[in-house]
Design a protein around this motif. Sequence first.
Motif, PDB file in Angstrom:
ATOM      1  N   PHE A  71       0.818  -1.217   0.000  1.00 57.72           N
ATOM      2  CA  PHE A  71       0.000   0.000   0.000  1.00 57.72           C
ATOM      3  C   PHE A  71       0.852   1.268   0.000  1.00 57.72           C
ATOM      4  O   PHE A  71       0.434   2.294  -0.535  1.00 57.72           O
ATOM      5  N   ILE A  72       2.053   1.198   0.573  1.00 56.77           N
ATOM      6  CA  ILE A  72       2.960   2.360   0.513  1.00 56.77           C
ATOM      7  C   ILE A  72       3.385   2.613  -0.927  1.00 56.77           C
ATOM      8  O   ILE A  72       3.382   3.752  -1.412  1.00 56.77           O
ATOM      9  N   MET A  73       3.748   1.536  -1.651  1.00 50.58           N
ATOM     10  CA  MET A  73       4.141   1.667  -3.057  1.00 50.58           C
ATOM     11  C   MET A  73       2.960   2.087  -3.934  1.00 50.58           C
ATOM     12  O   MET A  73       3.134   2.789  -4.917  1.00 50.58           O
ATOM     13  N   LEU A  74       1.761   1.653  -3.546  1.00 51.34           N
ATOM     14  CA  LEU A  74       0.563   2.085  -4.276  1.00 51.34           C
ATOM     15  C   LEU A  74       0.407   3.596  -4.163  1.00 51.34           C
ATOM     16  O   LEU A  74       0.106   4.285  -5.145  1.00 51.34           O
ATOM     17  N   ALA A  75       0.662   4.134  -2.956  1.00 48.22           N
ATOM     18  CA  ALA A  75       0.523   5.579  -2.726  1.00 48.22           C
ATOM     19  C   ALA A  75       1.639   6.375  -3.407  1.00 48.22           C
ATOM     20  O   ALA A  75       1.396   7.448  -3.960  1.00 48.22           O
ATOM     21  N   ILE A  76       2.870   5.858  -3.372  1.00 45.74           N
ATOM     22  CA  ILE A  76       4.021   6.598  -3.913  1.00 45.74           C
ATOM     23  C   ILE A  76       4.091   6.512  -5.435  1.00 45.74           C
ATOM     24  O   ILE A  76       4.400   7.483  -6.121  1.00 45.74           O
ATOM     25  N   TYR A 488       0.659  16.347  -2.458  1.00 46.65           N
ATOM     26  CA  TYR A 488       0.948  14.907  -2.516  1.00 46.65           C
ATOM     27  C   TYR A 488       1.281  14.484  -3.944  1.00 46.65           C
ATOM     28  O   TYR A 488       2.309  13.829  -4.196  1.00 46.65           O
ATOM     29  N   PHE A 489       0.410  14.856  -4.888  1.00 45.38           N
ATOM     30  CA  PHE A 489       0.644  14.473  -6.283  1.00 45.38           C
ATOM     31  C   PHE A 489       1.889  15.149  -6.844  1.00 45.38           C
ATOM     32  O   PHE A 489       2.681  14.528  -7.554  1.00 45.38           O
ATOM     33  N   ARG A 490       2.074  16.429  -6.521  1.00 43.59           N
ATOM     34  CA  ARG A 490       3.233  17.151  -7.067  1.00 43.59           C
ATOM     35  C   ARG A 490       4.542  16.567  -6.546  1.00 43.59           C
ATOM     36  O   ARG A 490       5.511  16.423  -7.299  1.00 43.59           O
ATOM     37  N   ALA A 491       4.572  16.203  -5.264  1.00 46.59           N
ATOM     38  CA  ALA A 491       5.793  15.614  -4.675  1.00 46.59           C
ATOM     39  C   ALA A 491       6.104  14.257  -5.315  1.00 46.59           C
ATOM     40  O   ALA A 491       7.265  13.943  -5.605  1.00 46.59           O
ATOM     41  N   CYS A 492       5.053  13.472  -5.532  1.00 43.47           N
ATOM     42  CA  CYS A 492       5.260  12.155  -6.156  1.00 43.47           C
ATOM     43  C   CYS A 492       5.739  12.299  -7.593  1.00 43.47           C
ATOM     44  O   CYS A 492       6.673  11.612  -8.017  1.00 43.47           O
ATOM     45  N   TRP A 493       5.089  13.185  -8.361  1.00 44.26           N
ATOM     46  CA  TRP A 493       5.477  13.360  -9.769  1.00 44.26           C
ATOM     47  C   TRP A 493       6.902  13.901  -9.909  1.00 44.26           C
ATOM     48  O   TRP A 493       7.641  13.483 -10.797  1.00 44.26           O
ATOM     49  N   MET A 494       7.272  14.830  -9.029  1.00 45.82           N
ATOM     50  CA  MET A 494       8.586  15.472  -9.141  1.00 45.82           C
ATOM     51  C   MET A 494       9.719  14.570  -8.663  1.00 45.82           C
ATOM     52  O   MET A 494      10.775  14.507  -9.286  1.00 45.82           O
TER      53      MET A 494
END
Length: 629
Positions: A71-76, A488-494
């Motif tokens: 679930f951590i990898m699903l979120a990241i 959250y999305f911006r941190a993951c994408w960047m």
Amino acid sequence: LTQPVTPDLLVSPSSQDGDLGSECPEDRGNWTGRLDFLLSCIGYCVGLGNVWRFPYRAYTNGGGAFLVPYFIMLAICGIPIFFMELSLGQFSSLGPLAVWKISPLFKGVGMGTILIVSLVAIYYNMIIAYVLFYLFASLTSDLPWQHCGNWWNTDLCLDHHVIKAGNNALPVNISNTVSPSEEYWSRYVLHIQGSSGIGDPGRIRWNLCLCLLLSWTIVYLCILKGVKSSGKVVYFTATFPYLILVMLLIRGVTLEGAWKGIQFYLTPQFDHLLSSKVWIEAALQIFYSLGVGFGGLLTFASYNTFHQNIYRDTFIVTLGNAITSILAGFAIFSVLGYMSQELGVPVNQVAKAGPGLAFVVYPQAMTMLPLSPFWSFLFFFMLLTLGLDSQFAFMETIVTAVTDEFPYYLRPKKASFSAVICIALFLMGLILTTEGGMYWLVLLDDYSAGFGLMVVVITTCLVVTRVYGMKRFCRDIHMMLGFKPGPYFRACWMVLSPATMMALLVYNIVKYQPSEYGNYRFPTWAEVLGILMGVLSCLMIPMGMVVAVLQEEGTLWEVGVQQASRPAMAWGPSLEENRTGVYVASLAGSQSPKPLMVHMRKYGGVTSYENTAIEVDREMEEDDDEESM
């Protein structure tokens, strides 16, 4: 008296005289029902891997503790890249090739995607052909893999009824024996004894060839009218597997010894979490289960209306996919627990992953149940529906990608073009129907969507956030959905998603192991061929760059590379009524220095989404002022 003339500034390009309209390509079409898109995505993501890969990965990597990194990898990694693909497709209404108008320099990424999807479609339909074979074999009162004594069985074959009788009387040594289901799979279905290896494919197995032809025919008939037909088929293929899964689950947990299997599946071993392998396995499961990078999500989203709430759909599909995988684990391991009790062996001796589970272990377990043909038919029918909607996505991706590149010629003939693609892939897949076909299938499975797919996803992520720009991408989503993606999305994408993908890529290269099938080791030339399959999809990226730069005028760096990396003039929403704000001025033939005036002239009023567009314009002007200062 002269007629009053409307100033050019207030005339939308589509309302000008001329025969321009007659040259417009045929409409791409859209989903015709409210749930078409959502069910297509669920059907695409929930596939064979949920049944035959996740449960095995879970129990080998810490049981219940595996759910923590999962679930951590699903979120990241899973949710952010999933949302990015849907956003790109819906915003542009373009397929995996034409979407690279966002940055023409990287169009090779789209070409790499199509190559990967084509290779996967070839062998994935062969797996569906195996499922059809077993489905037809289940239409009998006695399953053909239930007993020994058939012409394909050897002296090593040992029936489970004999084992059970032996456990009650004298112990039976099963160390050097083979189950009837295993010999049925290898010696009858595959007839693998007729091939000495990958270099000796042997004869075509005509029963498998006919099953492959049938599977391609089913796929073609379902995608005949594009998303208008496949969007209706998924109402059945995406929902019916859940009904069968629940039936198998209820039957499984009521069996004697079922708890032993479930305990084996879920008992948490938290010490495994200290191993990097477990985290990598979790990321790989998320990566392949959600189908990111294959272009299917982007293609499906491209048929959405411009303001479809894909933010909500992202969470429904990704979390639904994860829950389905966990449920499938209960259904599989409850039956394996019963089987281990019947055979008197530990669960880990009967548990397998991949085709070994679907075509050997589970069919053997079915023979131990009352009404075994009924349960066998249900199981393979579930696998058929799970596989078909994933195959629909692969085919729709290929067809949409090419027709969007040549809309004037191919879009009116989409049905004929789809037929040509299906026939070509069927012919290329004929080698998989030979006696040595399984060796080729393993090679394609190991290499076609390996490191090449990861390179494609990493490049896409970096191009969207670094080359196109995070601010610009968030503005596009703001225009489309009415809100910007959060931190959250911006941190993951960047950072987080590309970093995780790079870690996966490095791990795959460092931990590289040659392919094998049972005790068979592939020769060097086959390994090289497999590696070339993966490398070729990566080479598409620099090849596309060279083509893009050569098409630009001027010096190599100052004009060529810089110009080719900028969005093309045609980039943006495909429909004129959605091209608000900065995108109206880039419409073909538009002369208006005030983009919104054109829009208001034709459509009247200012909607909430146009207010969003005005805000976007204002922000861009402020950014330009800051840069000039």
